[in-house]
Design a protein around this motif. Structure first.
Motif: not given
Lengths: 234, 110
Positions: A90-97, A99-103
């Motif tokens: 989960i944290l991977e999705y809130y870290r670069w890169p 996080v772009i997708t999540t954002f």
């Protein structure tokens, strides 16, 4: 030549584990080797010692809790291990890169809330999507991850697959909870920007969590199982 | 017994540094090796060793390998790269603990 444990005695050691409520092969295998090594060492000093006497002496060293403490701790550690893996995923999705997708997804959802008049329809559609998605997963996808193990063997590791059941609870309750929440608020629309932002964040985070729980963790469990116990997979 | 209580909190450090030194080992071998190194001063009980090994494995500090020995399967543990880094940290912590204890026990050294 030193006396060694025979195949028949190895079977007796596995039975000894089962008699002490250790039914999972992944714990048994280690305990059997430990007991066998301890008995063989006693035989180096006293070759006439009986197998059962040697076993009794070796088991004494496991203390008053016997195997139970080891079993309980192993279950706990496995649970922690896969929870930790899920959390890192989960944290991977809130870290670069990533996080772009999540954002982009969070922002897209937030913009959708601005465009559609009634918030309830987006939330209920999302809840229905989760519900049918999880349902479809169990019918069509889960079998891809499920391990086929030779009959008569159980593994603590393969029981970690039960984790996907928590996704069932979320999926089955989500439509009802969402509907009730809007009922309680006595409105179908939310105008507050911060609430809509939080809602978008939560919905995307939940989607990532479910994806991790349903796809990533089962894949890891399968990989770890095949690395260690490939001979027991069908 | 009292002697062993002092070592209790250090079992992870002991196991990690032993595996770092000796490469792969199995459970029974670890208990015997610790006893040998400490001249029998420290006896690692099975009830404490396996939960520690399982914890370190779950944390990714140790990895495992199965091998057939004497017609039975043996589970070998070996240290991972992450484990090596953690061992260095734990040993540093232990060294500073020992030096603090020395000061407390023997204030003249300070």
């Amino acid at each position: 030549m030193n006396r060694t444990i025979t195949n028949e005695q190895t079977d007796q050691l596995f039975q000894f584990c089962r008699d002490h409520y250790v039914n999972h092969y992944d714990i048994q295998v280690e305990l059997v080797d430990h007991l066998a090594s301890a008995i063989e060492e006693q035989w180096e000093q006293n070759p006439d010692l009986s197998f059962h006497e040697g076993l009794k002496n070796s088991f004494k060293k496991f203390g008053i809790y016997g195997f139970s403490k080891i079993k309980v701790q192993k279950e706990k550690e496995l649970r922690r291990k896969y929870n930790r893996l899920l959390w890192h995923f989960i944290l991977e999705y809130y870290r670069w890169p990533k996080v772009i997708t999540t954002f982009v997804c969070t922002l897209g959802l937030f913009l959708l809330f601005q465009v559609v008049d009634q918030t309830i329809w987006i939330v209920l559609s999302y809840a229905a999507l989760v519900f049918f998605g999880v349902l479809g997963y169990h019918f069509f996808v889960f079998k891809k991850f499920k391990l086929k193990i030779i009959p008569g063997k159980t593994f603590l590791l393969s029981e970690q697959f039960e984790k996907v059941n928590s996704a069932n609870v979320i999926a089955s309750q989500l439509p009802n909870i969402s509907y009730q929440a809007f009922n309680m608020m006595e409105t179908k629309t939310v105008d507050n920007t911060w609430i809509l932002l939080a809602l978008s964040f939560f919905m995307v985070a939940l989607a990532v969590l479910l994806y991790g729980q349903l796809f990533y963790v089962p894949q890891k469990i399968k990989e770890h199982f095949l690395e260690q116990y490939a001979e027991f997979a069908l | 017994m009292q002697k062993n209580n002092l070592y209790k909190g250090s079992l992870s450090t002991i196991v990690l540094s032993l595996l770092k030194e000796q490469g792969k080992m199995y459970g029974y071998q670890i208990t015997r090796e610790v006893e040998k190194i400490t001249n029998g001063q420290l006896k690692v009980t099975e009830g404490a060793l396996y939960p520690t090994l399982h914890k370190l494995e779950a944390k990714g500090l140790l990895s495992v390998e199965m091998a057939k020995v004497n017609n039975r399967v043996r589970k070998y543990y070996f240290i991972t790269e992450k484990g090596k880094k953690e061992t260095a940290n734990l040993l540093n912590e232990m060294k500073s603990f020992i030096s603090n204890m020395e000061v407390l026990i023997n204030p003249k050294l300070a």
